[in-house]
Scaffold this motif. Structure first.
Motif, mmCIF file in Angstrom:
data_model
loop_
_atom_site.group_PDB
_atom_site.id
_atom_site.type_symbol
_atom_site.label_atom_id
_atom_site.label_comp_id
_atom_site.label_asym_id
_atom_site.label_seq_id
_atom_site.Cartn_x
_atom_site.Cartn_y
_atom_site.Cartn_z
ATOM 1 N N ALA A 84 0.959 -1.205 -0.130
ATOM 2 C CA ALA A 84 -0.276 -0.201 0.472
ATOM 3 C C ALA A 84 0.854 0.876 0.477
ATOM 4 C CB ALA A 84 -1.015 0.028 1.334
ATOM 5 N N PRO A 85 0.433 2.818 -0.529
ATOM 6 C CA PRO A 85 -1.108 2.544 -1.012
ATOM 7 C C PRO A 85 -0.982 2.124 -2.316
ATOM 8 C CG PRO A 85 0.408 4.292 -1.267
ATOM 9 C CD PRO A 85 1.499 3.452 -0.918
ATOM 10 N N ASN A 134 3.589 7.674 0.942
ATOM 11 C CA ASN A 134 1.828 7.590 1.574
ATOM 12 C C ASN A 134 0.176 7.569 0.583
ATOM 13 O OD1 ASN A 134 3.912 7.285 4.277
ATOM 14 N ND2 ASN A 134 3.162 9.773 4.690
ATOM 15 N N THR A 135 0.741 8.091 0.008
ATOM 16 C CA THR A 135 -0.713 8.198 -0.875
ATOM 17 C C THR A 135 -0.843 8.225 -2.594
ATOM 18 O OG1 THR A 135 -2.450 9.230 -1.107
ATOM 19 C CG2 THR A 135 -0.743 11.092 -0.649
ATOM 20 N N LEU A 136 -1.565 7.558 -2.602
ATOM 21 C CA LEU A 136 -1.474 7.733 -4.794
ATOM 22 C C LEU A 136 -3.090 7.920 -4.840
ATOM 23 C CD1 LEU A 136 0.493 4.597 -5.738
ATOM 24 C CD2 LEU A 136 1.359 6.243 -5.424
ATOM 25 N N CYS A 176 -1.818 1.252 -9.989
ATOM 26 C CA CYS A 176 -0.741 1.788 -9.802
ATOM 27 C C CYS A 176 -0.614 1.471 -7.988
ATOM 28 C CB CYS A 176 -1.189 3.114 -9.578
ATOM 29 S SG CYS A 176 -1.058 3.411 -11.050
ATOM 30 N N PHE A 177 0.962 1.054 -7.499
ATOM 31 C CA PHE A 177 1.014 1.026 -6.601
ATOM 32 C C PHE A 177 2.482 0.881 -5.794
ATOM 33 C CE2 PHE A 177 0.923 -2.707 -8.300
ATOM 34 C CZ PHE A 177 2.056 -3.362 -8.146
ATOM 35 N N THR A 178 3.487 1.309 -4.682
ATOM 36 C CA THR A 178 4.699 1.157 -4.711
ATOM 37 C C THR A 178 5.360 -0.373 -4.199
ATOM 38 O OG1 THR A 178 3.962 1.280 -2.010
ATOM 39 C CG2 THR A 178 4.087 3.279 -3.558
ATOM 40 N N ASP A 219 9.816 3.286 -4.488
ATOM 41 C CA ASP A 219 9.427 2.921 -6.208
ATOM 42 C C ASP A 219 7.838 3.417 -6.699
ATOM 43 O OD1 ASP A 219 11.428 2.771 -6.332
ATOM 44 O OD2 ASP A 219 12.286 1.290 -6.634
ATOM 45 N N ILE A 220 7.523 3.398 -7.418
ATOM 46 C CA ILE A 220 6.005 3.371 -8.277
ATOM 47 C C ILE A 220 6.023 1.863 -9.676
ATOM 48 C CG2 ILE A 220 4.334 4.507 -9.855
ATOM 49 C CD1 ILE A 220 4.699 6.712 -8.381
ATOM 50 N N ILE A 221 4.904 1.403 -9.412
ATOM 51 C CA ILE A 221 4.154 0.368 -10.640
ATOM 52 C C ILE A 221 3.568 0.089 -10.459
ATOM 53 C CG2 ILE A 221 4.918 -2.244 -9.805
ATOM 54 C CD1 ILE A 221 6.689 -2.425 -7.841
ATOM 55 N N VAL A 222 3.083 0.167 -11.937
ATOM 56 C CA VAL A 222 1.954 0.142 -12.481
ATOM 57 C C VAL A 222 1.777 -1.338 -13.340
ATOM 58 C CG1 VAL A 222 0.873 1.616 -14.713
ATOM 59 C CG2 VAL A 222 2.168 2.371 -12.915
#
Length: 301
Positions: free
Chosen positions: A186-187, A231-233, A196-198, A204-207
């Motif tokens: 999360a998030p 913390n948030t997307l 989308c998450f980390t 890092d951002i993962i899609v």
């Protein structure tokens, strides 16, 4: 948004700040935008409702301790808390309707509403489902529900894994099938046709594809999207593009475009506080909130 040839830039700036006298006393945990109003939930146990330009319209002492999450149907606002309750409120004026759940041995970390069904996730990995506020069933995903999103009959939950569950909503009894577990944390947010998450470290951002037929395959990964933990997307689809916004401990809100299997940075804004919650408003507006009750409106055009 400004577009020139193949260049696409999002100009981000804080346009409005919530007045100090109106702010939450403690950290804001969640933001919800519904029917041209902004709703905020915080560690002071209060829910506040605001105009789009952050004028306070009303508030309620919803819980004696932290309010973790909000969800909305057409006329009802739902809140969840670590006091072991989930409550229903009038979306229009925040008048209390009922206590939907009262289980002191649980902390209810997330609520989500979709197509007449309310999903309630707790700290012990349970997800309770309500159909028009009538209890429908329960399932367990074996890890606490830190974040949650719903798309039709597909439920996405996150803590230290992203768990994709196919929820069967026909018949008298709730049935569910685990479709896939994805390494991440999360998030999470659903943005256009993407999930989308980390990563586990949180920077890092993962899609991934948000598509059963495509097996939720990975599209892109961006290392070091933020210097500190995200913390948030919040994401959405506009002008033919998938937009994603991120915020966290580095006090920055960043704008991204997801296209051609890439995550492209298109803007950044230092808001001056740790960001715990983001939500998209209308007409290129993003709302950010977090540390010490701070809340701002960001123009992202």
């Amino acid at each position: 948004f400004w577009k020139q040839e193949r260049i696409y830039i999002i100009i981000m700036k804080v346009s409005v700040e919530a007045d100090n006298k109106d702010k939450h006393e403690f950290d804001v945990n969640f933001l919800l935008y519904a029917k041209e109003k902004l709703y905020s939930a915080a560690d002071d146990g209060k829910i506040k409702v605001w105009t789009p330009d952050l004028k306070l319209l009303g508030e309620v002492q919803a819980h004696p301790c932290s309010v973790f999450s909000l969800a909305a149907s057409e006329d009802t606002l739902y809140s969840s808390s670590n006091d072991g309750t989930v409550k229903a409120w009038s979306l229009d004026d925040l008048k209390e309707k009922k206590t939907l759940l009262n289980e002191p041995n649980f902390e209810f970390w997330r609520v989500a509403w979709n197509n007449g069904y309310l999903y309630v996730g707790d700290d012990q990995g349970n997800i309770r489902v309500y159909n028009n506020e009538e209890y429908y069933g329960i399932m367990n995903i074996a890890e606490p529900v830190k974040d949650m999103a719903v798309d039709g009959h597909i439920l996405f939950t996150a803590n230290l894994d992203i768990i994709v569950t196919d929820v069967k909503l026909q018949g008298k009894n709730l049935q569910s099938i685990n479709r896939i577990n994805i390494c991440g944390k999360a998030p999470i947010t659903l943005a256009g046709n993407t999930l989308c998450f980390t990563n586990r470290e949180g920077r890092d951002i993962i899609v991934h594809e948000k598509d059963d037929d495509k097996k939720w395959k990975e599209l892109a990964q961006l290392k070091g999207a933020h210097e500190l933990i995200i913390n948030t997307l919040a994401g959405g689809f506009r002008d033919g593009k998938v937009h994603l916004f991120s915020g966290g401990w580095d006090k920055n809100v960043k704008a991204w475009i997801i296209q051609n299997n890439k995550i492209e940075n298109k803007g950044s804004c230092d808001v001056g506080f740790t960001v715990n919650a983001l939500v998209l408003g209308d007409d290129g507006i993003v709302y950010a909130a977090g540390e010490n009750g701070n809340m701002v409106q960001i123009d992202a055009k």
